[in-house]
Write a protein that holds these residues in place. Structure first.
Motif, PDB file in Angstrom:
ATOM      1  N   LEU A  53       0.822  -1.211   0.000  1.00 35.26           N
ATOM      2  CA  LEU A  53       0.000   0.000   0.000  1.00 35.26           C
ATOM      3  C   LEU A  53       0.858   1.263   0.000  1.00 35.26           C
ATOM      4  N   LEU A  54       1.887   1.273   0.834  1.00 31.65           N
ATOM      5  CA  LEU A  54       2.757   2.449   0.901  1.00 31.65           C
ATOM      6  C   LEU A  54       3.454   2.697  -0.432  1.00 31.65           C
ATOM      7  N   GLU A  55       3.990   1.643  -1.014  1.00 32.22           N
ATOM      8  CA  GLU A  55       4.753   1.825  -2.249  1.00 32.22           C
ATOM      9  C   GLU A  55       3.845   1.986  -3.469  1.00 32.22           C
ATOM     10  N   GLY A  56       2.603   1.541  -3.354  1.00 33.36           N
ATOM     11  CA  GLY A  56       1.673   1.730  -4.450  1.00 33.36           C
ATOM     12  C   GLY A  56       0.978   3.077  -4.434  1.00 33.36           C
ATOM     13  N   HIS A  57       1.100   3.796  -3.322  1.00 35.59           N
ATOM     14  CA  HIS A  57       0.420   5.090  -3.206  1.00 35.59           C
ATOM     15  C   HIS A  57       1.393   6.170  -2.730  1.00 35.59           C
ATOM     16  N   ARG A  58       2.609   6.100  -3.224  1.00 37.01           N
ATOM     17  CA  ARG A  58       3.602   7.146  -2.981  1.00 37.01           C
ATOM     18  C   ARG A  58       3.905   7.813  -4.322  1.00 37.01           C
ATOM     19  N   TYR A  59       4.143   9.099  -4.276  1.00 38.74           N
ATOM     20  CA  TYR A  59       4.325   9.878  -5.500  1.00 38.74           C
ATOM     21  C   TYR A  59       5.515  10.806  -5.302  1.00 38.74           C
ATOM     22  N   ALA A  60       6.474  10.682  -6.181  1.00 40.34           N
ATOM     23  CA  ALA A  60       7.707  11.456  -6.042  1.00 40.34           C
ATOM     24  C   ALA A  60       7.502  12.888  -6.505  1.00 40.34           C
ATOM     25  N   MET A  61       8.162  13.795  -5.814  1.00 44.22           N
ATOM     26  CA  MET A  61       8.369  15.136  -6.342  1.00 44.22           C
ATOM     27  C   MET A  61       9.783  15.172  -6.898  1.00 44.22           C
ATOM     28  N   THR A  62       9.872  15.458  -8.167  1.00 38.10           N
ATOM     29  CA  THR A  62      11.180  15.583  -8.786  1.00 38.10           C
ATOM     30  C   THR A  62      11.641  17.020  -8.683  1.00 38.10           C
ATOM     31  N   GLY A  63      12.771  17.320  -9.291  1.00 36.76           N
ATOM     32  CA  GLY A  63      13.314  18.675  -9.230  1.00 36.76           C
ATOM     33  C   GLY A  63      14.081  18.890  -7.941  1.00 36.76           C
ATOM     34  N   THR A  64      13.876  20.053  -7.328  1.00 39.86           N
ATOM     35  CA  THR A  64      14.597  20.420  -6.113  1.00 39.86           C
ATOM     36  C   THR A  64      13.611  20.849  -5.041  1.00 39.86           C
ATOM     37  N   LEU A  65      14.137  21.028  -3.826  1.00 40.66           N
ATOM     38  CA  LEU A  65      13.275  21.542  -2.764  1.00 40.66           C
ATOM     39  C   LEU A  65      12.745  22.925  -3.116  1.00 40.66           C
ATOM     40  N   ALA A  66      13.546  23.712  -3.827  1.00 38.79           N
ATOM     41  CA  ALA A  66      13.120  25.058  -4.202  1.00 38.79           C
ATOM     42  C   ALA A  66      12.117  25.035  -5.350  1.00 38.79           C
ATOM     43  N   GLU A  67      12.215  24.036  -6.224  1.00 42.21           N
ATOM     44  CA  GLU A  67      11.330  23.948  -7.384  1.00 42.21           C
ATOM     45  C   GLU A  67      10.885  22.508  -7.599  1.00 42.21           C
ATOM     46  N   PRO A  68      10.031  21.984  -6.718  1.00 46.18           N
ATOM     47  CA  PRO A  68       9.560  20.616  -6.913  1.00 46.18           C
ATOM     48  C   PRO A  68       8.614  20.519  -8.096  1.00 46.18           C
ATOM     49  N   ALA A  69       8.573  19.347  -8.689  1.00 47.38           N
ATOM     50  CA  ALA A  69       7.683  19.090  -9.814  1.00 47.38           C
ATOM     51  C   ALA A  69       7.316  17.613  -9.758  1.00 47.38           C
ATOM     52  N   GLY A  70       6.839  17.056 -10.871  1.00 52.89           N
ATOM     53  CA  GLY A  70       6.599  15.632 -10.940  1.00 52.89           C
ATOM     54  C   GLY A  70       5.257  15.205 -10.384  1.00 52.89           C
ATOM     55  N   PRO A  71       5.015  13.894 -10.320  1.00 51.47           N
ATOM     56  CA  PRO A  71       3.686  13.374  -9.975  1.00 51.47           C
ATOM     57  C   PRO A  71       3.209  13.740  -8.574  1.00 51.47           C
ATOM     58  N   GLY A  72       4.124  13.825  -7.596  1.00 52.57           N
ATOM     59  CA  GLY A  72       3.693  14.186  -6.252  1.00 52.57           C
ATOM     60  C   GLY A  72       3.151  15.595  -6.187  1.00 52.57           C
ATOM     61  N   PHE A  73       3.861  16.528  -6.815  1.00 48.64           N
ATOM     62  CA  PHE A  73       3.414  17.913  -6.835  1.00 48.64           C
ATOM     63  C   PHE A  73       2.112  18.049  -7.612  1.00 48.64           C
ATOM     64  N   GLU A  74       2.029  17.385  -8.766  1.00 45.11           N
ATOM     65  CA  GLU A  74       0.829  17.488  -9.587  1.00 45.11           C
ATOM     66  C   GLU A  74      -0.376  16.853  -8.906  1.00 45.11           C
ATOM     67  N   GLY A 375      13.359  11.680  -4.719  1.00 45.03           N
ATOM     68  CA  GLY A 375      13.188  13.113  -4.903  1.00 45.03           C
ATOM     69  C   GLY A 375      13.252  13.882  -3.595  1.00 45.03           C
ATOM     70  N   PRO A 376      13.151  15.214  -3.678  1.00 42.77           N
ATOM     71  CA  PRO A 376      13.211  16.038  -2.463  1.00 42.77           C
ATOM     72  C   PRO A 376      12.004  15.844  -1.552  1.00 42.77           C
ATOM     73  N   TRP A 377      10.867  15.483  -2.118  1.00 44.45           N
ATOM     74  CA  TRP A 377       9.662  15.187  -1.345  1.00 44.45           C
ATOM     75  C   TRP A 377       9.064  13.877  -1.844  1.00 44.45           C
ATOM     76  N   THR A 378       8.377  13.180  -0.975  1.00 42.80           N
ATOM     77  CA  THR A 378       7.529  12.056  -1.357  1.00 42.80           C
ATOM     78  C   THR A 378       6.145  12.322  -0.793  1.00 42.80           C
ATOM     79  N   VAL A 379       5.127  12.219  -1.638  1.00 44.80           N
ATOM     80  CA  VAL A 379       3.750  12.422  -1.196  1.00 44.80           C
ATOM     81  C   VAL A 379       3.077  11.062  -1.063  1.00 44.80           C
ATOM     82  N   PHE A 380       2.600  10.761   0.141  1.00 45.22           N
ATOM     83  CA  PHE A 380       1.864   9.527   0.397  1.00 45.22           C
ATOM     84  C   PHE A 380       0.370   9.846   0.442  1.00 45.22           C
ATOM     85  N   ASP A 381      -0.414   9.075  -0.293  1.00 46.27           N
ATOM     86  CA  ASP A 381      -1.865   9.247  -0.279  1.00 46.27           C
ATOM     87  C   ASP A 381      -2.415   8.477   0.924  1.00 46.27           C
TER      88      ASP A 381
END
Length: 428
Positions: A53-74, A375-381
């Motif tokens: 569950l944890l690994e299936g519902h985690r979303y990376a923020m790519t980029g940097t801490l100052a400019e995150p992007a990627g699936p977690g941010f979106e 990535g700099p952040w990981t977003v868990f649903d």
């Protein structure tokens, strides 16, 4: 207090941090280590279903801490654009959270009309006026002339965040009590409005006491002499009588009276302190929403950034039904929903440069860190984990994580938090 700028000493900086983290409850929910069934340093998530569950519902923020992007941010953007209330629950005084918040404010601007912050209503209005007229440099002047008056926005990342909010069309709503050190600023404003010599003498007496209280605070960190810690109800009655008929002055005096009442409960009646503060926060949010609807005929959608004690659903770690719970109920009443995000980090750099591994103290972070992305952040649903934690056996194994999952929709885990830089360096 005095109109003269006061020198900011290291001792006073430390004391201010203590005020922010203690008196205003600026911290993440405290772990209950005695309930943690897993020894520190050993693998935490050994249950294969929880791992999936944890690994299936985690979303990376790519980029940097100052400019995150990627699936977690979106993901956060997409969810925010579909909600009526979007809440960031934070650890205060970090550089990374206001940066992330600023990027989200820009992307969510088409949806939200207001940005609510953990500052007093009158202070927030004053800050907006200053920034609208002079940008961040105007806040720097405030920090020099009235140090320890404005929580958070004396920090460079927070000041920049306020500018971002205004540039993107948000109204800025302060919902909190006026800050403990703000008395000297508001007494200066009352002195300017004094209708007669008697009112001026009354205010000047308090201004002298505030000047002495500031000196004591800078030397020792002691706050007992400040207006909001020392003034009794009769003192505010006298001020209100002196300014009878001046609606603006009376509004300031009433806010100071309420703030003093809340602060003075802190040491001896802590539950009542939290109850009264949360009651004030909620009342101010409701008042702002009603005012917006009267003016526009529409219901405002609100982006809120507060300490994480305030933003979860259900009872908070200090046993209050706080803003996160109210936002959920208001959104439900509208036929919509709220989204709340808890931001936390694997490690946190302290102002003295030492590095704290948060997972050594927090069972929640220890679990999530094992499954963080690169990535700099990981977003868990967190929503996806709720059915698993609904089973009592699972909840009993990870009680702190279960609480976090039911209180928040998303948990944004950063690799590291670093201290925010003040607008005015120590001694500046």
């Amino acid at each position: 207090m005095s109109r003269c700028a006061a020198r900011t000493t290291p001792r006073a900086r430390i004391a201010l941090t203590t005020l922010l983290t203690g008196l205003l409850l600026h911290s993440a929910p405290a772990p209950l280590a005695a309930q943690d069934p897993v020894a520190a340093g050993s693998p935490v998530t050994t249950d294969p279903e929880l791992v999936r569950l944890l690994e299936g519902h985690r979303y990376a923020m790519t980029g940097t801490l100052a400019e995150p992007a990627g699936p977690g941010f979106e993901l956060l953007v997409r969810e925010g654009l579909a909600a009526d209330f979007f809440l960031i629950g934070e650890n205060h005084m970090t550089a990374e959270i206001p940066t992330l918040t600023g990027l989200l404010l820009r992307r969510l601007a088409p949806r939200y009309e207001a940005f609510a912050v953990e500052t007093g209503p009158h202070t927030a209005a004053w800050l907006v006026e200053r920034v609208a007229g002079g940008g961040v440099s105007a806040l720097r002047e405030v920090a020099v002339r009235y140090p320890f008056t404005v929580p958070f926005f004396e920090q460079a990342p927070e000041a920049a965040l306020l500018e971002v909010a205004l540039e993107n069309g948000y109204q800025v709503w302060g919902l909190d009590q006026e800050f403990m050190g703000s008395g000297r600023y508001w007494l200066d404003r009352l002195a300017e409005r004094a209708p007669d010599a008697g009112a001026r003498a009354l205010v000047d007496g308090w201004r002298e006491r505030e000047a002495e209280a500031l000196r004591l605070f800078q030397q020792t960190g002691n706050t007992e002499g400040a207006l909001l810690m020392a003034a009794a109800p009769a003192d505010f009655d006298a001020l209100a009588e002196a300014f009878r008929g001046d609606a603006d002055a009376l509004a300031i005096i009433d806010a100071l009276r309420t703030s003093a009442h809340i602060y003075q409960l802190w040491n001896t009646q802590n539950y009542e302190n939290n109850r009264e503060r949360v009651t004030y926060l909620r009342a101010n949010l409701v008042a702002q929403l009603h005012g917006y609807q009267r003016e526009t005929g529409e219901a405002a959608r609100v982006f809120l950034k507060f300490g994480s004690y305030h933003t979860g659903r259900g009872f908070s770690p200090v046993n209050q039904l706080d803003l996160g719970n109210l936002a959920h109920n208001l959104a439900t009443l509208r036929g919509g929903r709220s989204v709340n995000v808890w931001t936390v980090a694997v490690s946190a750099q302290q102002p003295d440069g030492t590095l704290v591994q948060v997972g050594e103290q927090s069972p929640v972070v220890r679990v999530l860190a094992e499954h963080a992305t690169e990535g700099p952040w990981t977003v868990f649903d967190a929503r996806a984990l709720r059915p698993w934690f609904h089973r009592e056996r699972n909840r009993a194994r990870y009680p702190e994580l279960a609480d976090a999952v039911f209180q928040h929709d998303f948990i944004a885990l950063a690799r590291r938090f670093t201290p925010s830089e003040p607008l005015v360096p120590a001694g500046g």
